[in-house]
Scaffold this motif. Sequence first.
Motif, PDB file in Angstrom:
ATOM      1  N   PHE A 297       1.602  -1.425  -0.143  1.00 25.01           N
ATOM      2  CA  PHE A 297       0.036   0.193   0.213  1.00 25.01           C
ATOM      3  C   PHE A 297       1.000   0.931   0.126  1.00 25.01           C
ATOM      4  O   PHE A 297       0.506   2.605  -0.683  1.00 25.01           O
ATOM      5  CB  PHE A 297      -0.960   0.256   0.681  1.00 25.01           C
ATOM      6  CG  PHE A 297      -2.270  -0.983   0.871  1.00 25.01           C
ATOM      7  CD1 PHE A 297      -3.365  -0.570   0.281  1.00 25.01           C
ATOM      8  CD2 PHE A 297      -2.005  -2.267   1.485  1.00 25.01           C
ATOM      9  CE1 PHE A 297      -4.428  -1.238  -0.735  1.00 25.01           C
ATOM     10  CE2 PHE A 297      -3.674  -2.900   0.672  1.00 25.01           C
ATOM     11  CZ  PHE A 297      -4.779  -2.675  -0.162  1.00 25.01           C
ATOM     12  N   GLN A 298       1.794   1.325   0.809  1.00 29.44           N
ATOM     13  CA  GLN A 298       2.503   2.568   0.663  1.00 29.44           C
ATOM     14  C   GLN A 298       3.244   2.287  -1.107  1.00 29.44           C
ATOM     15  O   GLN A 298       3.408   3.524  -1.289  1.00 29.44           O
ATOM     16  CB  GLN A 298       4.180   2.415   1.120  1.00 29.44           C
ATOM     17  CG  GLN A 298       3.962   2.815   2.903  1.00 29.44           C
ATOM     18  CD  GLN A 298       4.851   2.682   3.687  1.00 29.44           C
ATOM     19  OE1 GLN A 298       6.307   0.847   3.696  1.00 29.44           O
ATOM     20  NE2 GLN A 298       5.016   2.748   4.635  1.00 29.44           N
ATOM     21  N   SER A 339      11.595   3.618  -0.989  1.00 28.10           N
ATOM     22  CA  SER A 339      12.410   2.426  -2.085  1.00 28.10           C
ATOM     23  C   SER A 339      11.721   1.938  -2.820  1.00 28.10           C
ATOM     24  O   SER A 339      10.713   1.067  -2.000  1.00 28.10           O
ATOM     25  CB  SER A 339      14.422   2.476  -1.333  1.00 28.10           C
ATOM     26  OG  SER A 339      14.091   0.913  -1.130  1.00 28.10           O
ATOM     27  N   TRP A 340      11.961   1.587  -3.889  1.00 27.72           N
ATOM     28  CA  TRP A 340      11.222   0.457  -4.436  1.00 27.72           C
ATOM     29  C   TRP A 340      11.704  -0.667  -4.581  1.00 27.72           C
ATOM     30  O   TRP A 340      11.679  -1.380  -4.105  1.00 27.72           O
ATOM     31  CB  TRP A 340      11.287   0.969  -6.125  1.00 27.72           C
ATOM     32  CG  TRP A 340      10.557   1.875  -6.635  1.00 27.72           C
ATOM     33  CD1 TRP A 340      10.614   2.909  -6.674  1.00 27.72           C
ATOM     34  CD2 TRP A 340       9.342   0.753  -6.929  1.00 27.72           C
ATOM     35  NE1 TRP A 340       9.052   3.197  -7.656  1.00 27.72           N
ATOM     36  CE2 TRP A 340       8.083   2.219  -7.166  1.00 27.72           C
ATOM     37  CE3 TRP A 340       8.596   0.005  -6.852  1.00 27.72           C
ATOM     38  CZ2 TRP A 340       7.155   1.953  -7.450  1.00 27.72           C
ATOM     39  CZ3 TRP A 340       7.105  -0.275  -6.536  1.00 27.72           C
ATOM     40  CH2 TRP A 340       6.757   0.679  -7.207  1.00 27.72           C
ATOM     41  N   ASP A 341      13.750  -0.493  -3.728  1.00 25.55           N
ATOM     42  CA  ASP A 341      14.615  -1.739  -3.825  1.00 25.55           C
ATOM     43  C   ASP A 341      13.771  -2.280  -2.683  1.00 25.55           C
ATOM     44  O   ASP A 341      13.854  -3.839  -2.015  1.00 25.55           O
ATOM     45  CB  ASP A 341      15.355  -1.494  -3.332  1.00 25.55           C
ATOM     46  CG  ASP A 341      16.528  -1.563  -3.949  1.00 25.55           C
ATOM     47  OD1 ASP A 341      16.516  -1.791  -5.295  1.00 25.55           O
ATOM     48  OD2 ASP A 341      17.709  -1.398  -3.715  1.00 25.55           O
ATOM     49  N   ASP A 342      12.784  -1.747  -1.376  1.00 25.54           N
ATOM     50  CA  ASP A 342      12.414  -2.330   0.195  1.00 25.54           C
ATOM     51  C   ASP A 342      11.122  -2.493  -0.041  1.00 25.54           C
ATOM     52  O   ASP A 342      10.871  -3.754  -0.141  1.00 25.54           O
ATOM     53  CB  ASP A 342      12.239  -0.652   0.741  1.00 25.54           C
ATOM     54  CG  ASP A 342      13.901  -0.570   1.501  1.00 25.54           C
ATOM     55  OD1 ASP A 342      14.380  -1.360   1.421  1.00 25.54           O
ATOM     56  OD2 ASP A 342      13.565   0.781   2.845  1.00 25.54           O
ATOM     57  N   ILE A 343      10.652  -1.671  -1.549  1.00 26.54           N
ATOM     58  CA  ILE A 343       9.143  -2.655  -2.088  1.00 26.54           C
ATOM     59  C   ILE A 343       9.438  -3.915  -2.598  1.00 26.54           C
ATOM     60  O   ILE A 343       8.671  -5.144  -1.687  1.00 26.54           O
ATOM     61  CB  ILE A 343       8.412  -1.366  -2.767  1.00 26.54           C
ATOM     62  CG1 ILE A 343       7.747  -0.321  -1.885  1.00 26.54           C
ATOM     63  CG2 ILE A 343       7.140  -2.435  -3.709  1.00 26.54           C
ATOM     64  CD1 ILE A 343       7.456   1.101  -2.786  1.00 26.54           C
ATOM     65  N   PHE A 636       8.424   2.613   7.198  1.00 29.00           N
ATOM     66  CA  PHE A 636       8.925   1.152   6.338  1.00 29.00           C
ATOM     67  C   PHE A 636       8.717   0.004   7.557  1.00 29.00           C
ATOM     68  O   PHE A 636       9.672   0.144   8.134  1.00 29.00           O
ATOM     69  CB  PHE A 636       9.574   1.472   5.182  1.00 29.00           C
ATOM     70  CG  PHE A 636       9.815  -0.048   4.322  1.00 29.00           C
ATOM     71  CD1 PHE A 636       9.477  -0.895   3.498  1.00 29.00           C
ATOM     72  CD2 PHE A 636      10.666  -0.667   4.906  1.00 29.00           C
ATOM     73  CE1 PHE A 636       8.965  -1.823   2.862  1.00 29.00           C
ATOM     74  CE2 PHE A 636      11.142  -2.597   4.804  1.00 29.00           C
ATOM     75  CZ  PHE A 636      10.019  -2.596   3.852  1.00 29.00           C
ATOM     76  N   GLU A 637       8.053  -1.042   7.019  1.00 28.84           N
ATOM     77  CA  GLU A 637       8.590  -2.192   7.818  1.00 28.84           C
ATOM     78  C   GLU A 637       8.481  -3.665   7.068  1.00 28.84           C
ATOM     79  O   GLU A 637       7.622  -3.542   5.950  1.00 28.84           O
ATOM     80  CB  GLU A 637       7.800  -2.197   9.436  1.00 28.84           C
ATOM     81  CG  GLU A 637       8.477  -3.253  10.786  1.00 28.84           C
ATOM     82  CD  GLU A 637       7.325  -2.981  11.475  1.00 28.84           C
ATOM     83  OE1 GLU A 637       7.111  -1.730  11.889  1.00 28.84           O
ATOM     84  OE2 GLU A 637       7.732  -4.007  12.605  1.00 28.84           O
TER      85      GLU A 637
END
Length: 764
Positions: A297-298, A339-343, A636-637
Amino acid sequence: MTRTNEDPSDDLSVIPPKTWATGVPAVTHALEYSLSQTSARRTALTLLNINQVKGFDCPGCAWPEPKPGRRHLNEYCENGAKHVNDEATSRRITADFFREHSIDELDAKSDYWLNQQGRLTEPMVKRPGATHYEPIGWDEALDLLARELRALDSPDEALFYVSGRLNNEAAFLLQLLAHAFGTNNLPDCSNLCHESSGRGLGESLGIGKGSVSLDDIHHSDLIFVVGQNPGTNHPRMLSSLEETKRNGGRVVAVNTLPEAGLMRFKHPQKARGVIGRGTPIADQFVHIRAGGDLALFQALNKLLLEAEDAAPGTVLDHAWITAHSTGFHEFAEHARTVSWDDILTATGLTRQEIQQIHERVLASRSAIVCWAMGVTQHKHGVATIREIVNFLMLRGNIGKPGAGVCPVRGHSNVQGDRTMGVWEQMPQSFLDALGREFGFTAPSHHGYDAVQGIRAMLAGDAKVFLGVAGNFVRATPDSAVTERAMRGCRLTAHVSTKLNRSHTVCGETALILPTLGRSDRDVQAAGEQFVTVEDSMSDVHASRGKLPPASPWLLSEVAIIARLGRRILGATPEIPWEEFEDDYDTIRDRISRVVPGFEDFNERVSRPSGFNLPNPVNHGTFRTPTGKATFTRNDFEMPLVPKGHLLLQSLRSHDQWNTVPYSLNDRYRGVMGARRVVMVNPEDLAELGIADRDQVDLVSVWHDGVERRAENFTAVSYPASRGSAAAYYPETNVLVPLDSVADKSNCPTSKAIVVRLEPAAATA
Ligand SMILES: Nc1nc2c(c(=O)[nH]1)N[C@H]1C(S)=C(S)[C@@H](COP(=O)(O)OP(=O)(O)OC[C@H]3O[C@@H](n4cnc5c(=O)[nH]c(N)nc54)[C@H](O)[C@@H]3O)O[C@H]1N2
Ligand SMILES: Nc1nc2c(c(=O)[nH]1)N[C@H]1C(S)=C(S)[C@@H](COP(=O)(O)OP(=O)(O)OC[C@H]3O[C@@H](n4cnc5c(=O)[nH]c(N)nc54)[C@H](O)[C@@H]3O)O[C@H]1N2
Ligand code: SF4
Ligand SMILES: [Mo]
């Protein structure tokens, strides 16, 4: 603890998971179970009365019924039929049964076996030091319980647990009893369930309930079904989604497992469901990593903000945001930085998949997000729900037709019990109104929730436990610890319909107080009574039991609580307990004076469809500190899982009601004949060096260093998302550390248990 005969006829076979739900096999399975429990006549009588205007509310889930004119003669699902016939069973437990079986012997039996013994028929007591339960009269039983409660040094040494099958009238009386006695210790099953929803929605929108109606579902352009398995747990939701699809709406299903009901639905009561291929439900199935929903959702919010930057004034609903919300700028600034990496790591999805969802969002004029335990039972469950609200608010998808939030509740009256005041932290305005009506001052300090209640019992701070409906011992986390807590109590007492683990894991003295179920006729001094319930969409309606009670010695829940209240607090004119027991209308009169939205309760609930509680959110009223809906900033988590470990979720099979398995089969997932099974992605199994069908122990890893182990599971290769595993509840509750809870809601993280798989000790 592994009970010796946990799976008595463990005989695992695995067939490919189903890709569609319900249809004729479902009807057949429901009838098979019903007929195994009772006669054809009783089965017919129960089924004809479920969810009918003059009948009783299905004791299963909280999905609403359509309006009376639109109801089918068979307005129930396969699982609803099983739930009601599990209650309407002809099997009986009598005093002889307890003479024959010691408590230790019963404790060694499986949850399945305990439930299969039938309905409880008379009050029983276990005296200190006794090995067996023995019969006790109602007066003596309630005197004993009242005496123990009054003897406590403080009312806060008592716990009053409520589960969501309890009707409104009994729930209102129980919370009145607890508050007037002097404590807010009202832990409930919501603490283990949708607590994260209540918390997240409360912060964002100012009310902890969903905002949509069935009509909204039917006429929405886009529905997300996130972390929910409706084919099993809310089966009639599939009929609603089928209607959405027929009206041109789209469905996006987000899950770690490709659940059958999300894929295709065959309506059992319609010709096309019987012979056709059925309706495809999910237009897009999003096979997400466990705990990746916050990141998803982020990502969607980031994409919406970027799309608005590219074409200002075309994507976001600025009019709504300006008129109704605060915090947009802080939220937006933060949302752009994820960040897209995190997502991509957190979700395990490709950017294209997320982009495809985004396009669907842009193409929709209205959207609803539905969710259940796959969202709430995570450490960051509250943050995920707040982010879902952010997502909906960006396009004004709150308070307009076809749009809104839809936390899909579990138990049939879990939402109503809260409305009636069962909560360890009811707002002061409610406590004041209650105190004014009944002439006392309710304590204002918060009570214990379920997890805190267990800690209090362990510490010796809580000594008497009364559970009304439910099965606290098996529903709660860290089974070994919880069992120790319960055994340490001076007295445990349970108002129940069926035998369960909470009766075998008990205090020094223990009481079983058997009661009427939803389907049983309830006759009191003033004549035949009905009770009321509130479903997941805030519709309140009557429920009238139709069957002869399971035994002549049963009392209704209202009667048990009223008689206990009189014994504890005395017969005062302020709280006329006897009048309440004689005539439930008198309880509803009081509810109408205490609980907002229940004005003229008796009159309004006598209408065929009952009435709908107003949701202020739909009228632009937000009961937050600012009076506006709140955009929140959520860091972000994602769950952190060390190498060589998996993130285990504990979930329901198709054939169980919460802590009560009805059989060892999980038909839609193709796992048959055994429940000690762990489903793992084949690539993960290969990386871990484990073969399909290997025997493994599940060992949970938590920073307290205590080893929690669930022994002798069979590893099954299954299309679970990478890095995750799934096994059934309650067998896996032993693995959930008591301290592993969701931030802010204290809900146990039953969907996020870090485990390693070890070769089973027995086979190693
Ligand atoms: N037949 C039947 N009906 C029931 C019940 C029952 O026991 N039996 N219980 C009732 C109750 S009290 C409740 S609360 C509801 C529960 O209804 P559900 O929430 O549907 O119940 P669970 O079996 O816990 O299933 C959780 C779902 O979330 C998915 N999931 C797990 N982790 C994640 C994740 O991280 N992300 C996403 N997106 N998905 C995830 C799982 O694969 C599964 O499909 O059902 C109610 N209805
Ligand atoms: N690991 C793990 N743990 C979980 C969950 C999970 O997904 N994973 N889910 C959590 C959730 S969502 C919930 S809601 C809880 C459920 O927790 P509970 O609500 O406490 O448990 P149930 O299994 O629904 O309770 C079953 C018992 O209720 C009694 N009962 C049934 N009908 C009636 C009635 O009409 N009146 C009375 N008085 N008694 C009745 C019967 O004696 C039966 O044995 O479990 C939670 N625990
Ligand atoms: S969907 Fe839920 S309430 Fe409706 S019949 Fe099925 S179990 Fe009962
Ligand atoms: Mo639940």
